[in-house]
Enzyme design. Structure first.
Site, PDB file in Angstrom:
ATOM      1  N   ILE A 195       0.810  -1.217   0.000  1.00 37.85           N
ATOM      2  CA  ILE A 195       0.000   0.000   0.000  1.00 37.85           C
ATOM      3  C   ILE A 195       0.836   1.256   0.000  1.00 37.85           C
ATOM      4  O   ILE A 195       0.298   2.368   0.003  1.00 37.85           O
ATOM      5  CB  ILE A 195      -0.948   0.028   1.224  1.00 37.85           C
ATOM      6  CG1 ILE A 195      -0.153  -0.125   2.515  1.00 37.85           C
ATOM      7  CG2 ILE A 195      -2.008  -1.048   1.099  1.00 37.85           C
ATOM      8  CD1 ILE A 195      -0.999  -0.027   3.767  1.00 37.85           C
ATOM      9  N   GLY A 196       2.140   1.141  -0.047  1.00 38.14           N
ATOM     10  CA  GLY A 196       2.977   2.332  -0.088  1.00 38.14           C
ATOM     11  C   GLY A 196       4.440   1.973  -0.182  1.00 38.14           C
ATOM     12  O   GLY A 196       4.864   0.890   0.241  1.00 38.14           O
ATOM     13  N   GLY A 219       8.416   4.063  -0.063  1.00 35.08           N
ATOM     14  CA  GLY A 219       9.178   5.295   0.044  1.00 35.08           C
ATOM     15  C   GLY A 219      10.662   5.014   0.046  1.00 35.08           C
ATOM     16  O   GLY A 219      11.110   3.923  -0.316  1.00 35.08           O
ATOM     17  N   GLY A 220      11.433   6.014   0.464  1.00 34.62           N
ATOM     18  CA  GLY A 220      12.876   5.889   0.399  1.00 34.62           C
ATOM     19  C   GLY A 220      13.458   4.875   1.364  1.00 34.62           C
ATOM     20  O   GLY A 220      14.525   4.325   1.122  1.00 34.62           O
ATOM     21  N   GLY A 241      11.503   2.237   3.005  1.00 36.43           N
ATOM     22  CA  GLY A 241      10.832   0.960   3.166  1.00 36.43           C
ATOM     23  C   GLY A 241       9.567   0.836   2.347  1.00 36.43           C
ATOM     24  O   GLY A 241       9.113   1.783   1.712  1.00 36.43           O
ATOM     25  N   VAL A 259       5.501  -0.579   2.555  1.00 35.31           N
ATOM     26  CA  VAL A 259       4.442  -0.815   3.534  1.00 35.31           C
ATOM     27  C   VAL A 259       3.397  -1.763   2.950  1.00 35.31           C
ATOM     28  O   VAL A 259       2.970  -1.604   1.806  1.00 35.31           O
ATOM     29  CB  VAL A 259       3.770   0.507   3.958  1.00 35.31           C
ATOM     30  CG1 VAL A 259       2.712   0.255   5.023  1.00 35.31           C
ATOM     31  CG2 VAL A 259       4.816   1.481   4.477  1.00 35.31           C
ATOM     32  N   LYS A 293       5.701  -2.111   7.909  1.00 38.79           N
ATOM     33  CA  LYS A 293       6.756  -1.409   7.172  1.00 38.79           C
ATOM     34  C   LYS A 293       7.993  -2.302   7.130  1.00 38.79           C
ATOM     35  O   LYS A 293       8.594  -2.613   8.150  1.00 38.79           O
ATOM     36  CB  LYS A 293       7.097  -0.083   7.852  1.00 38.79           C
ATOM     37  CG  LYS A 293       8.195   0.711   7.149  1.00 38.79           C
ATOM     38  CD  LYS A 293       8.468   2.020   7.888  1.00 38.79           C
ATOM     39  CE  LYS A 293       9.579   2.816   7.225  1.00 38.79           C
ATOM     40  NZ  LYS A 293       9.860   4.073   7.961  1.00 38.79           N
ATOM     41  N   ASP A 326      10.673  15.577  10.533  1.00 36.08           N
ATOM     42  CA  ASP A 326      10.135  15.317   9.191  1.00 36.08           C
ATOM     43  C   ASP A 326       8.617  15.490   9.170  1.00 36.08           C
ATOM     44  O   ASP A 326       7.892  14.645   8.637  1.00 36.08           O
ATOM     45  CB  ASP A 326      10.524  13.906   8.740  1.00 36.08           C
ATOM     46  CG  ASP A 326      10.487  13.750   7.215  1.00 36.08           C
ATOM     47  OD1 ASP A 326      10.501  14.792   6.515  1.00 36.08           O
ATOM     48  OD2 ASP A 326      10.442  12.609   6.739  1.00 36.08           O
TER      49      ASP A 326
END
Length: 623
Positions: free
Chosen positions: A307-308, A310-311, A313, A315, A329, A430
């Site tokens: 479902i996702g 990124g830099g 990991g 998910v 994650k 962040d």
């Protein structure tokens, strides 16, 4: 470098040679001349006695081996190029036997020579030896075999020296690739090479054929110096037994070494897991998961459950055995930096519990030979995705004014808890739209603590390597690495302006674009605060309240640290508990070209691990 034992010649033909396709010939005709069968003084009686059919098969294969050795001598290649050529050669071989008027059943000959693919070159055998050139590269031109298999091999002593040399060369070839399953074929390379290339009399000479290829000779051709057939067979099978014994010993040694290596590797993996777990001491209910539980929950981390990404990991959505929805994650960066972020996030978030912070349900650490190091963080699943989805996704329903207001308040409360609710304070580093998740009731949860830092008692600021996302970084932090609670306040101010306007912090596609802070300040200074509001909410709420939120956003995102409020004061201003001070002037707008220059400068100072703007936890969307 020597051979291991002398095999019966019929074993010679169970070898499959690795032969590059560039050498393959398309010809289906046989390149071997079998006229030697008529002149060679071989023992034909073995093939006229029905009770000795097995001996006949061995004899016929040894006889065929003379032709293969002669082919090697003439072409420098150990076997035939394709199956058609083999079929043709077997047919010629049978025809030549038939012409000798021997009472050999043709069907029996066919049974002995039925596996034609035995004589075809294949892409794997004995370390890739295919031609004489390959042999020279592996063994060299002056092996023990080259000095021991020359001359008259009719005598027992001389033949024994040749066989012993062959065994030693074979052992050397096996040692080049001890784990290969085709090492038994290396012996046949030595047999063909000795008969064709080493002995000056060549494979057709009865003495060479008898010693090297184990061809039974007629009694009248052996002479007094030659071995009797029975003696020769005893010698051959004796060496065969010794060779198999050596192979068994080598196998035991290899198995023991593999077991010992695996035991040491298992100890290293277990040491890694123990080391990581010892650094994380959850005290708020977070648990250690077994990787099997997570695999079952996510259907083996299938692509459909992702479902996702990124830099740091990927998910995955998952369902525990009790029906609880989770988001797992899986850390992608497996170097020491990944370990640092994993331990940092797990340690920090396992110590906090607040309704506006994404709770950590647990974590998992694995290490094994097959999958290497694995690190996993397990969170509650957020069905409504991230704030970024709701603000900037064209296919998502626009947030109403009450929803935007509540989300801003929720984020402020979460940050206030991090800065003042626990000791030592935690700086998130962040804060951005993708790291603010929305639960079932549209309540905001601050997420992704991989870059978070704990302050030290009595320190007003931390000096640290820069990490975060451009546009959201406070100038003093991006340029000088000076981290304070007001660094998070700056990022929070950017998020307020994004929520109120529906506009991204910076539109990189527009060369004249301003940072959202400079754009909002310009609108406010020109007495057009309503121009900051997203079109969809301009008629929804009280103008004065909405203006107050814009003013707080501008104040929080001021370039001067001293002019920013604390997160506690910012929360009070948002809720109307205290007045907003007069907005101080800002420096000249920081345009896109200036922003690029600022980015390049800060890039020299920042750590190479700056987080991607689409961090992995930013996509907890409902699927």
């Amino acid at each position: 470098m020597k051979l291991n034992s002398k095999f019966p010649s019929y074993m010679l033909f169970f070898i499959s040679f690795s032969f590059p396709f560039s050498y393959a010939l398309n010809s289906s005709s046989c390149p071997i001349n079998f006229d030697y069968i008529e002149t060679c003084k071989w023992d034909t009686s073995l093939c006229t006695e029905v009770s000795l059919e097995k001996s006949c098969c061995q004899t016929l294969r040894s006889l065929f081996g003379i032709g293969l050795a002669q082919h090697l001598k003439e072409t420098s290649m150990f076997y035939l190029s394709n199956e058609n050529a083999v079929v043709s050669c077997v047919s010629d071989f049978k025809a030549k036997l038939s012409s000798m008027s021997m009472s050999i059943s043709q069907s029996f000959v066919s049974q002995c020579m039925n596996e034609t693919n035995e004589f075809v070159v294949k892409p794997s055998s004995c370390g890739g030896i295919v031609t004489i050139k390959d042999w020279m590269e592996k063994v060299g031109p002056s092996s023990l075999l080259d000095s021991s298999c020359t001359g008259d091999l009719g005598g027992l002593t001389r033949c024994s020296l040749c066989v012993d040399a062959g065994l030693k060369v074979n052992s050397y070839l096996v040692s080049l690739n001890p784990n290969s399953t085709t090492n038994n074929r290396c012996f046949y390379f030595t047999v063909l090479y000795a008969a064709a290339m080493v002995n000056e009399f060549g494979p057709k000479d009865p003495r060479t054929a008898s010693c090297v290829l184990a061809l039974p000779l007629a009694n009248k051709a052996r002479g007094s110096r030659n071995l009797s057939r029975e003696t020769l067979l005893k010698l051959v099978f004796g060496f065969l037994g010794a060779f198999l014994g050596i192979l068994g010993a080598i196998g035991i040694i290899i198995i023991h070494k593999k077991w010992d290596k695996k035991r040491k590797q298992d100890a290293l993996h277990q040491g890694y897991v123990t080391s990581v777990r010892s650094q994380i001491l959850p005290n708020t209910g977070a648990k250690w998961f077994q990787v099997g539980e997570l695999e079952q929950a996510t259907n083996g981390f299938s692509q459909r459950n992702m479902i996702g990404q990124g830099g740091s990991g990927t998910v995955y959505k998952g369902t525990l055995s009790d029906g609880t929805l989770i988001a797992v994650k899986k850390i992608l960066d497996m170097d020491c930096k990944g370990d640092e972020e994993f331990i940092n996030e797990a340690e920090i978030i396992s110590k906090i519990r607040h309704r506006n912070l994404l709770p950590l349900r647990g974590f998992c650490v694995t290490s094994d030979n097959l999958n290497g190091k694995g690190r996993y963080l397990v969170y509650d699943f957020m069905p409504n995705g991230s704030l970024d989805d709701h603000l900037f996704n064209a296919g998502t329903k626009r947030l109403s004014w009450p929803q935007r207001k509540n989300i801003i308040i929720d984020v402020a409360k979460g940050l206030a808890y991090l800065h003042y609710g626990i000791k030592p304070s935690i700086y998130h580093r962040d804060i951005k739209a993708t790291n603010i998740l929305v639960d079932m009731d549209m309540k905001a949860r601050v997420a992704d603590f991989g870059l978070a830092k704990q302050s030290k008692e009595g320190q007003t600021h931390l000096t640290t390597r820069v990490a975060g996302t451009y546009g959201y970084l406070a100038p003093e932090y991006a340029l000088y690495g000076q981290l304070t609670e007001k660094s998070d306040v700056y990022s929070f101010g950017i998020v307020i302006l994004e929520i109120m306007s529906g506009r991204r912090v910076l539109d990189a596609t527009n060369s004249s674009a301003l940072l959202i802070t400079d754009w909002a300040w310009t609108m406010v200074k020109s007495r057009n605060v309503e121009g900051v509001f997203d079109v969809s909410i301009r008629e929804e709420g009280p103008k004065r309240v909405m203006e107050r939120f814009v003013h707080v956003g501008i104040l929080c995102a001021h370039v001067m640290v001293a002019l920013r409020p604390t997160i506690e004061d910012a929360l009070k201003m948002l809720e109307g508990d205290i007045d907003i001070p007069r907005l101080p002037d800002r420096p000249l707008p920081l345009g896109f070209e200036s922003f690029q220059s600022y980015s390049l400068h800060s890039d020299r100072l920042r750590d190479s691990s700056i987080s991607s703007s689409s961090n992995s936890l930013s996509r907890f969307i409902h699927t």
